[in-house]
Write a protein that holds these residues in place. Structure first.
Motif, PDB file in Angstrom:
ATOM      1  N   GLY A   1      -6.975   6.186  14.263  1.00 17.40           N
ATOM      2  CA  GLY A   1      -8.027   5.407  13.604  1.00 17.40           C
ATOM      3  C   GLY A   1      -8.282   5.877  12.187  1.00 17.40           C
ATOM      4  N   ASP A   2      -8.351   7.181  12.007  1.00 14.28           N
ATOM      5  CA  ASP A   2      -8.551   7.733  10.665  1.00 14.28           C
ATOM      6  C   ASP A   2      -7.385   7.377   9.746  1.00 14.28           C
ATOM      7  OD1 ASP A   2     -10.917   8.883  11.486  1.00 14.28           O
ATOM      8  OD2 ASP A   2     -10.032  10.860  11.851  1.00 14.28           O
ATOM      9  N   LEU A   3      -6.187   7.506  10.285  1.00 12.03           N
ATOM     10  CA  LEU A   3      -5.000   7.239   9.478  1.00 12.03           C
ATOM     11  C   LEU A   3      -4.909   5.761   9.086  1.00 12.03           C
ATOM     12  CD1 LEU A   3      -2.520   8.863   8.452  1.00 12.03           C
ATOM     13  CD2 LEU A   3      -1.265   7.800  10.290  1.00 12.03           C
ATOM     14  N   LEU A   4      -5.264   4.879   9.997  1.00 12.35           N
ATOM     15  CA  LEU A   4      -5.239   3.452   9.660  1.00 12.35           C
ATOM     16  C   LEU A   4      -6.268   3.120   8.585  1.00 12.35           C
ATOM     17  CD1 LEU A   4      -4.702   1.821  13.162  1.00 12.35           C
ATOM     18  CD2 LEU A   4      -3.062   2.016  11.287  1.00 12.35           C
ATOM     19  N   GLY A   5      -7.395   3.814   8.604  1.00 14.94           N
ATOM     20  CA  GLY A   5      -8.375   3.639   7.528  1.00 14.94           C
ATOM     21  C   GLY A   5      -7.798   4.040   6.182  1.00 14.94           C
ATOM     22  N   ARG A   6      -7.080   5.137   6.153  1.00 15.96           N
ATOM     23  CA  ARG A   6      -6.425   5.572   4.908  1.00 15.96           C
ATOM     24  C   ARG A   6      -5.326   4.604   4.508  1.00 15.96           C
ATOM     25  NH1 ARG A   6      -4.010  11.085   5.541  1.00 15.96           N
ATOM     26  NH2 ARG A   6      -3.404  10.743   3.404  1.00 15.96           N
ATOM     27  N   LEU A   7      -4.574   4.126   5.500  1.00 14.83           N
ATOM     28  CA  LEU A   7      -3.484   3.196   5.210  1.00 14.83           C
ATOM     29  C   LEU A   7      -4.003   1.946   4.510  1.00 14.83           C
ATOM     30  CD1 LEU A   7      -0.588   2.135   5.405  1.00 14.83           C
ATOM     31  CD2 LEU A   7      -1.090   1.412   7.737  1.00 14.83           C
ATOM     32  N   SER A   8      -5.116   1.436   4.956  1.00 12.85           N
ATOM     33  CA  SER A   8      -5.633   0.212   4.342  1.00 12.85           C
ATOM     34  C   SER A   8      -5.989   0.419   2.872  1.00 12.85           C
ATOM     35  CB  SER A   8      -6.846  -0.307   5.119  1.00 12.85           C
ATOM     36  OG  SER A   8      -7.925   0.598   5.006  1.00 12.85           O
ATOM     37  N   LEU A   9      -6.297   1.660   2.480  1.00 15.23           N
ATOM     38  CA  LEU A   9      -6.600   1.956   1.072  1.00 15.23           C
ATOM     39  C   LEU A   9      -5.365   1.871   0.180  1.00 15.23           C
ATOM     40  CD1 LEU A   9      -8.955   5.044   1.508  1.00 15.23           C
ATOM     41  CD2 LEU A   9      -9.617   2.700   0.948  1.00 15.23           C
ATOM     42  N   TYR A  10      -4.214   2.177   0.739  1.00 18.86           N
ATOM     43  CA  TYR A  10      -2.994   2.249  -0.057  1.00 18.86           C
ATOM     44  C   TYR A  10      -2.054   1.068   0.173  1.00 18.86           C
ATOM     45  CZ  TYR A  10      -4.598   6.952  -0.885  1.00 18.86           C
ATOM     46  OH  TYR A  10      -5.365   8.031  -1.239  1.00 18.86           O
ATOM     47  N   ASP A  11      -2.462   0.133   0.997  1.00 19.69           N
ATOM     48  CA  ASP A  11      -1.634  -1.035   1.305  1.00 19.69           C
ATOM     49  C   ASP A  11      -2.058  -2.176   0.389  1.00 19.69           C
ATOM     50  OD1 ASP A  11       0.194  -2.652   2.556  1.00 19.69           O
ATOM     51  OD2 ASP A  11      -1.101  -3.080   4.272  1.00 19.69           O
TER      52      ASP A  11
END
Length: 195
Positions: free
Chosen positions: A165-175
């Motif tokens: 969940g944390d990683l997907l939150g970060r992913l959305s910032l860089y996608d």
């Protein structure tokens, strides 16, 4: 002071002196005007040169970090392939009722999983460091997004829901283009083959 004198009171020698003085005064004024223009121009040129050098140095540093991040990503991808094979061997050993061999292999799977997680984390740190230097570099953002996506797939495979969940939150910032999150949220397809 010379304007007080009448032209008839000035001799040829004094006239030459006055003429030379006037030329020297005009030359001095021209030099002062030129300096008033030249000094700001030089300062602007120095500043521009400094900015160009800073930009070139920053670009070099970002490129070096990007290269290092990509190198780490290639190593992580190889490690992930090794891990997939090791998982396959462990599961085959368990299926073949070779419990001790399966346990040994599964312990290696856990060790390699920790190595893989550390490799992707290190890659992410390097790419984020490059982005801190130049946030406008879309190529760095894209590679960081790819690394986070690959890491998310691994966390999902390993049932690490909290970290995922944390990683997907970060992913959305860089996608930036949303393609990675679109792939993540795409419907799964299952294909069954029967005998």
């Amino acid at each position: 002071e010379m304007q007080i004198l009448e032209p008839a009171d000035i001799g040829p020698r004094e006239a030459q002196f006055l003429d030379a003085s006037r030329r020297a005064l005009r030359r001095k004024q021209k030099i002062q005007r030129a300096l008033v223009i030249l000094i700001p121009c030089l300062l602007v040129m120095l500043y521009a040169g400094y900015r160009v050098k800073l930009r070139r140095d920053m670009t070099h540093s970002v490129n070096a970090q990007l290269h290092e991040g990509l190198r780490l990503g290639e190593g992580a991808a190889r490690l992930n392939q090794e891990l997939a094979e090791l998982r396959r061997q462990a599961l085959l050993a368990f299926d073949a009722q070779q419990r001790s061999e399966g346990e040994k292999l599964w312990e290696r799977v856990r060790e390699k999983t920790a190595e893989l997680d550390a490799a992707y984390a290190h890659m992410g740190q390097i790419l984020e460091s490059a982005l801190r230097l130049d946030a406008a570099r879309r190529d760095v953002r894209a590679h960081l997004g790819d690394a986070l996506y690959a890491r998310a797939l691994i966390l999902e495979r390993d049932f690490e829901k909290t970290r995922l969940g944390d990683l997907l939150g970060r992913l959305s910032l860089y996608d930036d283009d949303g393609s990675r999150m679109k792939r993540w949220n795409a419907r799964a397809r299952i294909e069954l083959v029967t005998d």
